[in-house]
Design a protein around this motif. Structure first.
Motif, PDB file in Angstrom:
ATOM      1  N   LYS A  45      -8.071   8.341   4.923  1.00  0.00           N
ATOM      2  CA  LYS A  45      -7.677   7.285   4.871  1.00  0.00           C
ATOM      3  C   LYS A  45      -7.133   7.239   3.997  1.00  0.00           C
ATOM      4  O   LYS A  45      -7.668   7.544   2.560  1.00  0.00           O
ATOM      5  CB  LYS A  45      -8.520   6.028   4.671  1.00  0.00           C
ATOM      6  CG  LYS A  45     -10.001   6.075   6.215  1.00  0.00           C
ATOM      7  CD  LYS A  45     -10.937   5.353   5.575  1.00  0.00           C
ATOM      8  CE  LYS A  45     -11.504   4.755   7.244  1.00  0.00           C
ATOM      9  NZ  LYS A  45     -12.788   3.674   7.314  1.00  0.00           N
ATOM     10  N   ILE A  46      -5.382   6.481   3.466  1.00  0.00           N
ATOM     11  CA  ILE A  46      -4.710   6.935   2.446  1.00  0.00           C
ATOM     12  C   ILE A  46      -4.779   5.074   2.583  1.00  0.00           C
ATOM     13  O   ILE A  46      -4.036   4.843   2.553  1.00  0.00           O
ATOM     14  CB  ILE A  46      -3.072   7.812   2.816  1.00  0.00           C
ATOM     15  CG1 ILE A  46      -4.589   9.018   3.286  1.00  0.00           C
ATOM     16  CG2 ILE A  46      -2.583   7.776   1.802  1.00  0.00           C
ATOM     17  CD1 ILE A  46      -2.504   9.672   3.241  1.00  0.00           C
ATOM     18  N   LEU A  47      -5.566   4.667   1.169  1.00  0.00           N
ATOM     19  CA  LEU A  47      -4.775   3.905   0.753  1.00  0.00           C
ATOM     20  C   LEU A  47      -4.616   2.779  -0.799  1.00  0.00           C
ATOM     21  O   LEU A  47      -3.979   1.880  -0.504  1.00  0.00           O
ATOM     22  CB  LEU A  47      -6.245   2.648   1.087  1.00  0.00           C
ATOM     23  CG  LEU A  47      -7.098   2.822   1.773  1.00  0.00           C
ATOM     24  CD1 LEU A  47      -8.946   2.722   1.405  1.00  0.00           C
ATOM     25  CD2 LEU A  47      -7.300   2.295   3.051  1.00  0.00           C
ATOM     26  N   GLY A  48      -4.279   3.952  -1.140  1.00  0.00           N
ATOM     27  CA  GLY A  48      -3.247   3.685  -2.278  1.00  0.00           C
ATOM     28  C   GLY A  48      -1.849   3.700  -2.036  1.00  0.00           C
ATOM     29  O   GLY A  48      -1.043   3.577  -1.188  1.00  0.00           O
ATOM     30  N   THR A  49      -1.169   3.601  -3.218  1.00  0.00           N
ATOM     31  CA  THR A  49       0.407   3.767  -3.665  1.00  0.00           C
ATOM     32  C   THR A  49       0.470   5.081  -4.396  1.00  0.00           C
ATOM     33  O   THR A  49       0.198   5.450  -4.915  1.00  0.00           O
ATOM     34  CB  THR A  49       0.802   2.359  -4.172  1.00  0.00           C
ATOM     35  OG1 THR A  49       0.544   2.651  -5.224  1.00  0.00           O
ATOM     36  CG2 THR A  49       0.444   1.387  -3.548  1.00  0.00           C
ATOM     37  N   ASN A  50       1.509   5.486  -3.947  1.00  0.00           N
ATOM     38  CA  ASN A  50       2.900   6.485  -4.175  1.00  0.00           C
ATOM     39  C   ASN A  50       1.674   7.569  -4.324  1.00  0.00           C
ATOM     40  O   ASN A  50       1.540   8.205  -5.313  1.00  0.00           O
ATOM     41  CB  ASN A  50       2.776   6.175  -5.953  1.00  0.00           C
ATOM     42  CG  ASN A  50       4.670   5.140  -6.001  1.00  0.00           C
ATOM     43  OD1 ASN A  50       4.831   5.026  -5.395  1.00  0.00           O
ATOM     44  ND2 ASN A  50       3.200   4.258  -6.552  1.00  0.00           N
ATOM     45  N   ILE A  51       1.040   8.455  -3.592  1.00  0.00           N
ATOM     46  CA  ILE A  51       0.484   9.314  -2.964  1.00  0.00           C
ATOM     47  C   ILE A  51       1.058  10.653  -1.807  1.00  0.00           C
ATOM     48  O   ILE A  51       1.643   9.908  -1.139  1.00  0.00           O
ATOM     49  CB  ILE A  51      -0.325   8.500  -1.959  1.00  0.00           C
ATOM     50  CG1 ILE A  51      -0.862   7.774  -2.490  1.00  0.00           C
ATOM     51  CG2 ILE A  51      -1.739  10.009  -1.830  1.00  0.00           C
ATOM     52  CD1 ILE A  51      -2.423   7.429  -3.805  1.00  0.00           C
ATOM     53  N   VAL A  52       1.409  11.971  -2.836  1.00  0.00           N
ATOM     54  CA  VAL A  52       1.531  12.114  -2.179  1.00  0.00           C
ATOM     55  C   VAL A  52       0.874  13.900  -1.517  1.00  0.00           C
ATOM     56  O   VAL A  52      -0.284  13.873  -2.112  1.00  0.00           O
ATOM     57  CB  VAL A  52       2.593  14.244  -2.578  1.00  0.00           C
ATOM     58  CG1 VAL A  52       3.275  14.835  -1.952  1.00  0.00           C
ATOM     59  CG2 VAL A  52       3.717  12.718  -3.773  1.00  0.00           C
TER      60      VAL A  52
END
Length: 243
Positions: A45-52
């Motif tokens: 799950k990717i919930l954050g911002t500015n993720i690589v």
């Protein structure tokens, strides 16, 4: 944990295997991770911002493999594969949910998904509330023969299923091996065996320079009752189908 715009938090895993991953921080770079659900339920799950997320391997979920709800998320140079087939169920490799925006999915191998390679879902509301600004570029989508039932059916759906989305660019991807779905082993649809389906609340799409081969169908845009698709530009794609 979170980083900052000027100094993102960099996590280098060196091939470490995890069973579950949830990214809630902001300004994070994740490199060299291996997520293996080993047939269990639960997703990345990717919930954050500015993720690589880069140079990583995600595999073998008995559900959707990766879910994105965050903003400004990049998944690149990675492998997403082998979601586990189940009769009448969609186990997608990557699903883009409400609230997601500014996504870049580039340079990945995405294959043997017992559902779609990538699906952008809708929430049954106006296009303004659905995922926005998505780039899907230079990825490779395919099904291997062991996903087939006979020659003409598969335990899988589409490479790309766009049920929603605004300002979406699908450029220079390759897709091969797609067949109509056999719901007795997996999935709920894809009767025509299309590599790409665009329907429901999809608006302002550019689909160009993609190569589709060894598939029953190529690109299917559905309009009419129950669909508000509009501004769909399709150009310079190559398509070689099988009967």
């Amino acid at each position: 944990r979170s980083g900052t715009k000027k100094r993102p938090l960099v996590l280098r895993f060196g091939g470490t295997t995890l069973r579950q991953l949830e990214v809630t921080g902001n300004h994070v770079i994740i490199e060299g991770i291996h997520v293996d659900r080993a047939r269990e339920k639960g997703a990345v799950k990717i919930l954050g911002t500015n993720i690589v997320m880069t140079n990583s391997l995600f595999e073998r979920a008995n559900s959707n493999l990766i879910k994105i709800n965050g903003a400004n998320v990049t998944i690149k140079d990675s492998v997403l594969r082998d979601t586990i087939p189940a009769p009448g169920k969609d186990h997608h490799c990557l699903i883009v949910q409400q609230g997601a925006s500014g996504l870049k999915i580039t340079g990945n191998q995405i294959y043997d998904c017992a559902g779609d390679g990538i699906q952008i879902i809708d929430n049954g509301q106006s296009p303004a509330s659905n995922p926005n600004n998505v780039v899907i570029k230079k990825n490779e989508f395919f099904l291997n023969r062991d996903m087939y039932v006979g020659r003409n059916l598969a335990c899988a759906e589409n490479a790309l299923d766009f049920k929603a989305g605004r300002n979406v660019r699908v450029v220079a991807n390759t897709m091969r091996g797609f067949r109509p779905t056999d719901t007795r082993c997996a999935g709920t649809g894809n009767r025509g065996g299309y590599a790409v389906v665009v329907h429901r609340f999809a608006n302002n799409f550019v689909i160009r320079r993609n190569r589709i081969s060894d598939s029953t169908g190529c690109i299917h845009v559905i309009q009419g009752k129950g669909h508000s698709t509009s501004d769909i530009s399709i150009s310079n794609n190559t398509c070689n189908t099988v009967k």
